[in-house]
Design a protein around this motif. Sequence first.
Motif, PDB file in Angstrom:
ATOM      1  N   SER A  59      18.020 -35.098 -69.001  1.00  0.00           N
ATOM      2  CA  SER A  59      16.735 -35.677 -69.397  1.00  0.00           C
ATOM      3  C   SER A  59      15.783 -35.349 -68.216  1.00  0.00           C
ATOM      4  CB  SER A  59      17.062 -37.295 -69.404  1.00  0.00           C
ATOM      5  OG  SER A  59      17.981 -37.683 -70.287  1.00  0.00           O
TER       6      SER A  59
ATOM      7  N   ASP B 294      26.393 -39.359 -70.286  1.00  0.00           N
ATOM      8  CA  ASP B 294      26.551 -38.021 -71.037  1.00  0.00           C
ATOM      9  C   ASP B 294      27.544 -36.899 -70.591  1.00  0.00           C
ATOM     10  OD1 ASP B 294      24.460 -39.404 -72.465  1.00  0.00           O
ATOM     11  OD2 ASP B 294      22.790 -38.197 -71.695  1.00  0.00           O
TER      12      ASP B 294
ATOM     13  N   GLU C  33      16.812 -27.934 -79.257  1.00  0.00           N
ATOM     14  CA  GLU C  33      17.112 -28.544 -77.761  1.00  0.00           C
ATOM     15  C   GLU C  33      18.150 -29.753 -77.910  1.00  0.00           C
ATOM     16  OE1 GLU C  33      13.123 -31.011 -77.299  1.00  0.00           O
ATOM     17  OE2 GLU C  33      14.850 -31.930 -76.144  1.00  0.00           O
ATOM     18  N   GLY C  34      18.951 -29.766 -77.069  1.00  0.00           N
ATOM     19  CA  GLY C  34      19.942 -30.957 -76.997  1.00  0.00           C
ATOM     20  C   GLY C  34      20.685 -31.043 -75.719  1.00  0.00           C
ATOM     21  N   ARG C  35      21.738 -31.416 -75.901  1.00  0.00           N
ATOM     22  CA  ARG C  35      23.016 -31.349 -74.805  1.00  0.00           C
ATOM     23  C   ARG C  35      24.119 -30.321 -75.054  1.00  0.00           C
ATOM     24  NH1 ARG C  35      19.538 -34.545 -73.944  1.00  0.00           N
ATOM     25  NH2 ARG C  35      19.315 -36.228 -72.578  1.00  0.00           N
TER      26      ARG C  35
ATOM     27  N   ARG D 261      22.323 -42.269 -67.208  1.00  0.00           N
ATOM     28  CA  ARG D 261      22.657 -41.577 -68.573  1.00  0.00           C
ATOM     29  C   ARG D 261      23.228 -40.461 -68.259  1.00  0.00           C
ATOM     30  NH1 ARG D 261      18.557 -40.652 -72.931  1.00  0.00           N
ATOM     31  NH2 ARG D 261      16.725 -40.628 -71.457  1.00  0.00           N
TER      32      ARG D 261
ATOM     33  N   VAL E 298      21.344 -45.605 -76.526  1.00  0.00           N
ATOM     34  CA  VAL E 298      21.585 -44.087 -77.189  1.00  0.00           C
ATOM     35  C   VAL E 298      22.805 -43.297 -76.466  1.00  0.00           C
ATOM     36  CG1 VAL E 298      20.029 -42.735 -75.788  1.00  0.00           C
ATOM     37  CG2 VAL E 298      20.364 -41.689 -78.088  1.00  0.00           C
TER      38      VAL E 298
ATOM     39  N   ILE F 186      23.882 -27.844 -77.503  1.00  0.00           N
ATOM     40  CA  ILE F 186      23.609 -26.760 -78.476  1.00  0.00           C
ATOM     41  C   ILE F 186      24.220 -25.566 -78.350  1.00  0.00           C
ATOM     42  CG2 ILE F 186      21.706 -25.598 -79.710  1.00  0.00           C
ATOM     43  CD1 ILE F 186      22.072 -28.895 -79.714  1.00  0.00           C
TER      44      ILE F 186
ATOM     45  N   SER G 275      25.999 -41.974 -79.086  1.00  0.00           N
ATOM     46  CA  SER G 275      26.123 -40.671 -79.068  1.00  0.00           C
ATOM     47  C   SER G 275      27.475 -40.284 -78.547  1.00  0.00           C
ATOM     48  CB  SER G 275      24.892 -39.770 -78.335  1.00  0.00           C
ATOM     49  OG  SER G 275      24.784 -40.297 -76.952  1.00  0.00           O
TER      50      SER G 275
HETATM   51  O1   DC Z   1      16.901 -35.698 -75.118  1.00  0.00           O
HETATM   52  P1   DC Z   1      16.873 -37.055 -75.346  1.00  0.00           P
HETATM   53  O2   DC Z   1      16.768 -37.928 -74.150  1.00  0.00           O
HETATM   54  O3   DC Z   1      15.910 -37.564 -76.386  1.00  0.00           O
HETATM   55  O4   DC Z   1      18.250 -37.497 -75.997  1.00  0.00           O
HETATM   56  C1   DC Z   1      18.833 -38.767 -76.324  1.00  0.00           C
HETATM   57  C2   DC Z   1      20.030 -39.194 -75.972  1.00  0.00           C
HETATM   58  O5   DC Z   1      20.902 -38.419 -76.910  1.00  0.00           O
HETATM   59  C3   DC Z   1      20.766 -38.609 -74.679  1.00  0.00           C
HETATM   60  O6   DC Z   1      21.051 -39.780 -73.636  1.00  0.00           O
HETATM   61  C4   DC Z   1      21.777 -37.689 -75.144  1.00  0.00           C
HETATM   62  C5   DC Z   1      22.057 -37.771 -76.321  1.00  0.00           C
HETATM   63  N1   DC Z   1      22.102 -36.502 -76.795  1.00  0.00           N
HETATM   64  C6   DC Z   1      23.374 -35.930 -77.199  1.00  0.00           C
HETATM   65  O7   DC Z   1      24.199 -36.461 -76.932  1.00  0.00           O
HETATM   66  N2   DC Z   1      23.505 -34.514 -77.822  1.00  0.00           N
HETATM   67  C7   DC Z   1      22.281 -33.990 -77.998  1.00  0.00           C
HETATM   68  N3   DC Z   1      22.593 -32.732 -78.626  1.00  0.00           N
HETATM   69  C8   DC Z   1      21.132 -34.478 -77.847  1.00  0.00           C
HETATM   70  C9   DC Z   1      21.027 -35.726 -77.405  1.00  0.00           C
END
Ligand code: DC
Length: 251
Positions: free
Chosen positions: A15, A197, A142-144, A193, A108, A146, A112
């Motif tokens: 983040s 994560d 976008e994400g974590r 976080r 979240v 991908i 998640s």
């Molecule tokens: O990018 P963001 O802060 O809006 O994401 C919110 C939460 O979702 C973040 O704490 C981790 C999770 N997340 C995830 O586990 N996998 C993803 N592909 C995107 C977000």
Amino acid sequence: MDATLRGVVAVDGPSGTGKSTTARGLAMRLDARYLDTGAMYRAATLAVLRSGLSLDLAATTAEGHDDVVAVVLGARLELSTDPAEPRVRLDGEDVGAEIRGTAVTGAVSAVSALTAVRAHLVSEQRRIVAEALADGTGIVVEGRDIGTVVVPDAGLKIFLTASALVRAGRRDAENTAAGRVGAPDTQADLARRDTLDSSRAASPLRPAEDAVEVDTSTLDIDGVLDRLQGLAEDRDMIVGFADAGVGSHKG
Ligand code: DC
């Protein structure tokens, strides 16, 4: 013809590294679709919060877990992949503002971390990506996870980083701009976080082996976008010409 993206660009990272601004900006610049997977985890979390179910029970009992997963599977999430207007709807209601609030942000990571939630959302994400590609359109996702899980064969994988101080400053500025007073997204909350994560068993946050790490601490948005566009050009993912005389002429 303007420069247009073909294929998938994966943008991962913690983040506050500028993922949303970067991914959305790149999609706008290259006439591509844009998918914010964090918004999907956030909307799923809002569904759970609205259901009144306990996240503590979801983490500690099989029944609590199954109840929470059932709520997520039953929720109707709709995302627009237009980078000019990235709307998120939950059961028909626009929840774009509410999913950025403190309640969802605080919960979240717990939602998640649930494997069944991830499996469900990952299959939705793959469906959205496949739809864009079938239309002949590129997509920036976008994400974590991908580059590691959702689209492991993405043509370009970016892992964004930034110093802890810069990240907290950006998040504070976002909260102030949105009028969120007393939001806990300080350096300590980002660190909390990140730890959750990165340490979860299901698809932890980590760079793919073939990801290009881009540190955004000292770059402005145009600097980051120029860098990413250059990397996409190197991988033959751009059709049309990028800049006079230098860009590729493949379309
Ligand atoms: O990018 P963001 O802060 O809006 O994401 C919110 C939460 O979702 C973040 O704490 C981790 C999770 N997340 C995830 O586990 N996998 C993803 N592909 C995107 C977000």
